[in-house]
Enzyme design. Structure first.
Site, PDB file in Angstrom:
ATOM      1  N   PRO A   2       0.839  -1.210   0.000  1.00  0.00           N
ATOM      2  CA  PRO A   2       0.000   0.000   0.000  1.00  0.00           C
ATOM      3  C   PRO A   2       0.873   1.260   0.000  1.00  0.00           C
ATOM      4  O   PRO A   2       1.789   1.381   0.807  1.00  0.00           O
ATOM      5  CB  PRO A   2      -0.793  -0.109   1.303  1.00  0.00           C
ATOM      6  CG  PRO A   2      -0.695  -1.548   1.710  1.00  0.00           C
ATOM      7  CD  PRO A   2       0.617  -2.037   1.184  1.00  0.00           C
ATOM      8  N   GLU A   3       0.618   2.142  -0.930  1.00  0.00           N
ATOM      9  CA  GLU A   3       1.346   3.403  -1.026  1.00  0.00           C
ATOM     10  C   GLU A   3       0.488   4.522  -0.436  1.00  0.00           C
ATOM     11  O   GLU A   3      -0.652   4.289  -0.038  1.00  0.00           O
ATOM     12  CB  GLU A   3       1.703   3.695  -2.486  1.00  0.00           C
ATOM     13  CG  GLU A   3       2.643   2.672  -3.111  1.00  0.00           C
ATOM     14  CD  GLU A   3       4.088   2.830  -2.628  1.00  0.00           C
ATOM     15  OE1 GLU A   3       4.382   3.802  -1.911  1.00  0.00           O
ATOM     16  OE2 GLU A   3       4.907   1.959  -2.957  1.00  0.00           O
ATOM     17  N   HIS A  90      -5.623 -14.710   8.309  1.00  0.00           N
ATOM     18  CA  HIS A  90      -4.773 -13.526   8.290  1.00  0.00           C
ATOM     19  C   HIS A  90      -5.436 -12.308   8.948  1.00  0.00           C
ATOM     20  O   HIS A  90      -4.925 -11.200   8.853  1.00  0.00           O
ATOM     21  CB  HIS A  90      -4.374 -13.181   6.859  1.00  0.00           C
ATOM     22  CG  HIS A  90      -3.655 -14.297   6.170  1.00  0.00           C
ATOM     23  ND1 HIS A  90      -2.466 -14.817   6.643  1.00  0.00           N
ATOM     24  CD2 HIS A  90      -3.954 -15.004   5.059  1.00  0.00           C
ATOM     25  CE1 HIS A  90      -2.069 -15.799   5.841  1.00  0.00           C
ATOM     26  NE2 HIS A  90      -2.955 -15.938   4.877  1.00  0.00           N
ATOM     27  N   ARG A 109       1.355 -10.934   5.435  1.00  0.00           N
ATOM     28  CA  ARG A 109       2.812 -10.966   5.657  1.00  0.00           C
ATOM     29  C   ARG A 109       3.217 -10.397   7.012  1.00  0.00           C
ATOM     30  O   ARG A 109       4.385 -10.446   7.388  1.00  0.00           O
ATOM     31  CB  ARG A 109       3.518 -10.239   4.513  1.00  0.00           C
ATOM     32  CG  ARG A 109       3.311 -10.980   3.183  1.00  0.00           C
ATOM     33  CD  ARG A 109       4.049 -10.343   2.050  1.00  0.00           C
ATOM     34  NE  ARG A 109       5.497 -10.386   2.242  1.00  0.00           N
ATOM     35  CZ  ARG A 109       6.372  -9.838   1.406  1.00  0.00           C
ATOM     36  NH1 ARG A 109       5.934  -9.192   0.326  1.00  0.00           N
ATOM     37  NH2 ARG A 109       7.648  -9.927   1.634  1.00  0.00           N
ATOM     38  N   ARG A 152      23.324  17.880  -2.427  1.00  0.00           N
ATOM     39  CA  ARG A 152      23.069  16.439  -2.579  1.00  0.00           C
ATOM     40  C   ARG A 152      23.397  15.987  -4.001  1.00  0.00           C
ATOM     41  O   ARG A 152      22.751  16.404  -4.954  1.00  0.00           O
ATOM     42  CB  ARG A 152      21.618  16.110  -2.241  1.00  0.00           C
ATOM     43  CG  ARG A 152      21.317  16.388  -0.770  1.00  0.00           C
ATOM     44  CD  ARG A 152      19.943  15.944  -0.362  1.00  0.00           C
ATOM     45  NE  ARG A 152      19.830  14.496  -0.319  1.00  0.00           N
ATOM     46  CZ  ARG A 152      18.899  13.861   0.404  1.00  0.00           C
ATOM     47  NH1 ARG A 152      18.039  14.536   1.128  1.00  0.00           N
ATOM     48  NH2 ARG A 152      18.838  12.547   0.394  1.00  0.00           N
TER      49      ARG A 152
END
Ligand SMILES: [Zn+2]
Length: 272
Positions: A2-3, A90, A109, A152
């Site tokens: 999931p983002e 789950h 997971r 950077r």
């Protein structure tokens, strides 16, 4: 995984829980990424979900005496059930509300997290305190990117995925935003000027906002007890399109490895 858009869509889908009172919590398996806070049911029962907020990919349910923090990890999803249903293998945590509704965490997971943060300042929690700015907020803009990258030399794609700088720009959105801004992903961050950063910041916001909008239209599937969590179906310019023609110029889309991630780009449209 999931983002940010999936997490924000989850937050919006859970807004009906605001001002609802928790009746009890059932933890079937506390072994998530970190152990679920012990005694969670007695800590949370009787309190209300006053406000549902998001910080990076953390969901924060602000309650009277503290905050419930939930992270979906690699494979987690939250289901909002109208009433209790038999749990699958789950389904590790159920939060039961006085209304009869059940908020259920399913996480095959088990890289997710369910933690209680005591007190009224959850943003000082070690998981949250060092996070960068939110990409959809006004303080994330081209001037911010320009200012923070002057020394950077790392590739720009790596830099915009650094959560200490800006949170929630995952691999899909970094690849897409760099294409839309016309920036080659390996370009050292300090070589990019203000005008290009203004374009990049706008495209990061636009790609995330489009994904959230796409998520809103699939919200019912996202929350249905049997629906697939999946990714929101979207049209990508470069992500996952290796070997296919660029939608703008027809050049074959290429891929490279940056860190541990695949980067997709158009060798012609994107310039160093
Ligand atoms: Zn192209």
């Amino acid at each position: 995984m999931p983002e940010l858009p999936e997490v924000e869509t989850t937050r919006r889908g859970l807004l009906p829980l605001e001002n609802q009172q928790v009746a009890s919590v059932l933890v079937r398996n506390a072994s998530l990424r970190w152990p679920v806070t012990s005694g969670l049911s007695s800590l949370l029962s009787g309190q209300h979900f006053l406000r549902l907020e998001r910080r990076a990919k953390y969901l924060l349910a602000r309650c009277e005496r503290g905050t419930l923090l939930v992270h979906l990890g690699m494979s987690g999803r939250l289901c909002l059930l109208q009433q209790a249903e038999p749990a699958g293998k789950h389904d590790h945590v159920d939060i039961n509300f006085a209304s009869g509704q059940v908020l259920r965490l399913r996480d095959p997971r088990r890289f997710g997290a369910v933690l209680w943060i005591e007190g009224d300042d959850p943003l000082q929690h070690p998981l949250l305190a060092s996070l960068g700015v939110e990409p959809l907020e006004a303080d994330f803009d081209g001037a911010y990117l320009y200012r923070t990258t002057r020394s950077r030399s790392a590739p720009i794609k790596t830099v915009i995925m650094d959560a200490h700088l800006v949170v929630g720009v995952g691999n899909i959105y970094a690849s897409e935003a760099l294409f839309r801004a016309g920036i080659y992903p390996e370009t050292p961050a300090k070589r990019i000027g203000l005008a290009r950063y203004q374009k990049l910041a706008a495209e990061i916001k636009a790609t995330l906002a489009a994904a959230i909008e796409a998520g809103g239209s699939s919200l019912r599937d996202f929350f249905g007890a049997d629906g697939n969590p999946g990714y929101f179906q979207q049209e990508y310019f470069v992500y996952g399109r290796t070997g296919q023609p660029c939608k703008v110029c027809g050049t074959v889309i290429s891929t490279m490895r940056q860190g541990q991630r695949s980067t997709f780009y158009c060798p012609r449209c994107q310039k160093a």
